[in-house]
Enzyme design. Structure first.
Site, PDB file in Angstrom:
ATOM      1  N   TYR A   1       0.800  -1.232   0.000  1.00  0.00           N
ATOM      2  CA  TYR A   1       0.000   0.000   0.000  1.00  0.00           C
ATOM      3  C   TYR A   1       0.835   1.287   0.000  1.00  0.00           C
ATOM      4  CZ  TYR A   1      -3.703  -3.312   1.037  1.00  0.00           C
ATOM      5  OH  TYR A   1      -4.580  -4.359   0.964  1.00  0.00           O
TER       6      TYR A   1
ATOM      7  N   ASN B   1     -12.794   4.569  -1.280  1.00  0.00           N
ATOM      8  CA  ASN B   1     -12.016   3.332  -1.195  1.00  0.00           C
ATOM      9  C   ASN B   1     -12.677   2.474  -0.122  1.00  0.00           C
ATOM     10  OD1 ASN B   1     -10.272   1.220  -0.892  1.00  0.00           O
ATOM     11  ND2 ASN B   1      -8.411   2.464  -0.831  1.00  0.00           N
TER      12      ASN B   1
ATOM     13  N   HIS C   1     -15.183  -6.149  -1.232  1.00  0.00           N
ATOM     14  CA  HIS C   1     -15.376  -7.515  -1.708  1.00  0.00           C
ATOM     15  C   HIS C   1     -16.556  -8.224  -1.042  1.00  0.00           C
ATOM     16  CE1 HIS C   1     -11.494  -6.358  -3.165  1.00  0.00           C
ATOM     17  NE2 HIS C   1     -10.990  -6.331  -1.941  1.00  0.00           N
TER      18      HIS C   1
ATOM     19  N   ASP D   1     -25.769  -1.020  -1.228  1.00  0.00           N
ATOM     20  CA  ASP D   1     -27.148  -0.541  -1.138  1.00  0.00           C
ATOM     21  C   ASP D   1     -27.203   0.938  -0.773  1.00  0.00           C
ATOM     22  OD1 ASP D   1     -28.103  -3.027  -1.821  1.00  0.00           O
ATOM     23  OD2 ASP D   1     -28.705  -3.596   0.203  1.00  0.00           O
TER      24      ASP D   1
ATOM     25  N   HIS E   1      -8.591   2.225  -5.437  1.00  0.00           N
ATOM     26  CA  HIS E   1      -7.774   1.311  -4.634  1.00  0.00           C
ATOM     27  C   HIS E   1      -6.310   1.676  -4.843  1.00  0.00           C
ATOM     28  CE1 HIS E   1     -11.198  -1.246  -3.720  1.00  0.00           C
ATOM     29  NE2 HIS E   1     -11.544  -1.108  -4.991  1.00  0.00           N
ATOM     30  N   LEU E   2      -5.567   1.602  -3.758  1.00  0.00           N
ATOM     31  CA  LEU E   2      -4.120   1.854  -3.860  1.00  0.00           C
ATOM     32  C   LEU E   2      -3.440   0.736  -4.635  1.00  0.00           C
ATOM     33  CD1 LEU E   2      -4.592   2.591  -0.291  1.00  0.00           C
ATOM     34  CD2 LEU E   2      -2.982   4.139  -1.372  1.00  0.00           C
ATOM     35  N   SER E   3      -3.765  -0.494  -4.254  1.00  0.00           N
ATOM     36  CA  SER E   3      -3.219  -1.656  -4.955  1.00  0.00           C
ATOM     37  C   SER E   3      -4.111  -1.977  -6.156  1.00  0.00           C
ATOM     38  CB  SER E   3      -3.161  -2.857  -4.004  1.00  0.00           C
ATOM     39  OG  SER E   3      -4.478  -3.268  -3.654  1.00  0.00           O
TER      40      SER E   3
ATOM     41  N   ARG F   1     -10.162 -10.894  -3.975  1.00  0.00           N
ATOM     42  CA  ARG F   1     -10.173  -9.438  -4.172  1.00  0.00           C
ATOM     43  C   ARG F   1     -10.626  -9.046  -5.579  1.00  0.00           C
ATOM     44  NH1 ARG F   1      -7.416  -7.507   0.438  1.00  0.00           N
ATOM     45  NH2 ARG F   1      -5.858  -8.980   1.148  1.00  0.00           N
TER      46      ARG F   1
HETATM   47  C1  DQA Z   1      -7.606  -1.838  -0.971  1.00  0.00           C
HETATM   48  C2  DQA Z   1      -7.660  -3.241  -1.574  1.00  0.00           C
HETATM   49  C3  DQA Z   1      -8.518  -4.165  -0.724  1.00  0.00           C
HETATM   50  O1  DQA Z   1      -8.537  -5.468  -1.279  1.00  0.00           O
HETATM   51  C4  DQA Z   1      -7.974  -4.242   0.686  1.00  0.00           C
HETATM   52  O2  DQA Z   1      -8.825  -5.037   1.498  1.00  0.00           O
HETATM   53  C5  DQA Z   1      -7.755  -2.911   1.293  1.00  0.00           C
HETATM   54  C6  DQA Z   1      -7.170  -1.852   0.466  1.00  0.00           C
HETATM   55  C7  DQA Z   1      -6.651  -0.925  -1.742  1.00  0.00           C
HETATM   56  O3  DQA Z   1      -6.770   0.288  -1.613  1.00  0.00           O
HETATM   57  O4  DQA Z   1      -5.751  -1.422  -2.440  1.00  0.00           O
HETATM   58  O5  DQA Z   1      -7.967  -2.699   2.486  1.00  0.00           O
HETATM   59  O6  DQA Z   1      -8.909  -1.264  -1.074  1.00  0.00           O
END
Ligand code: DQA
Length: 148
Positions: free
Chosen positions: A23, A75, A81, A88, A101-103, A112
């Protein structure tokens, strides 16, 4: 002034020390500060919110329907997931949002790969670390109609 709400889901308060190889080393406060500086140059009113509690995230999304929010940058972290209730809430409010998402979850574990919110999002930005948020804000700025 257009208003953008940034919502960080569970565990993102730990950014900087949490799995930095995945991250990055930028803290959530630094991400928020970068977003605030960029928003100020674009004439955007920015509000940032983080919670580790699903119901608090739902309540903040619900409040956005009536507090003048124009766009959400979200985020949902691990709730991406799993969370039908977050989905909702977003559907109920109906505001446009960008999922960030960072990743890159698609390059990670199979669990994921599914997002409960992507199909409702105006767009998704993944895999660019802290820059994912700034790219999302740039996309929002480009889509906010100029006044008048
Ligand atoms: C995340 C990716 C998710 O799978 C993970 O549970 C996170 C961070 C991301 O920003 O990459 O907590 O949302």
């Amino acid at each position: 002034m257009p208003a953008v709400l940034v919502i960080h889901g569970p565990n993102l308060n730990l950014l900087g020390t949490r799995e930095p190889d995945v991250y990055g080393q930028t803290t959530m406060d630094e991400i928020n500060a970068r977003l605030a500086r960029f928003a100020a140059t674009c004439g955007i009113d920015l509000d940032c919110f983080q919670s580790n509690a699903e119901h608090e995230l739902v309540e903040r999304i619900q409040r956005s329907a009536a507090d003048g929010t124009d766009w959400i940058i979200l985020n949902p972290a691990g709730l991406t997931h799993t969370s039908v209730v977050l989905r909702d809430a977003l559907a109920a409010v109906g505001l446009p949002f960008v999922e960030v998402h960072l990743s890159n979850p698609h390059a990670r574990e199979p669990f994921r790969h599914r997002s409960m919110v992507s199909d409702l999002a105006a767009g998704t930005i993944v895999g660019f670390g802290a820059d994912s948020y700034l790219l999302a804000l740039q996309a929002v700025v480009n889509r906010i109609e100029p006044p008048g």
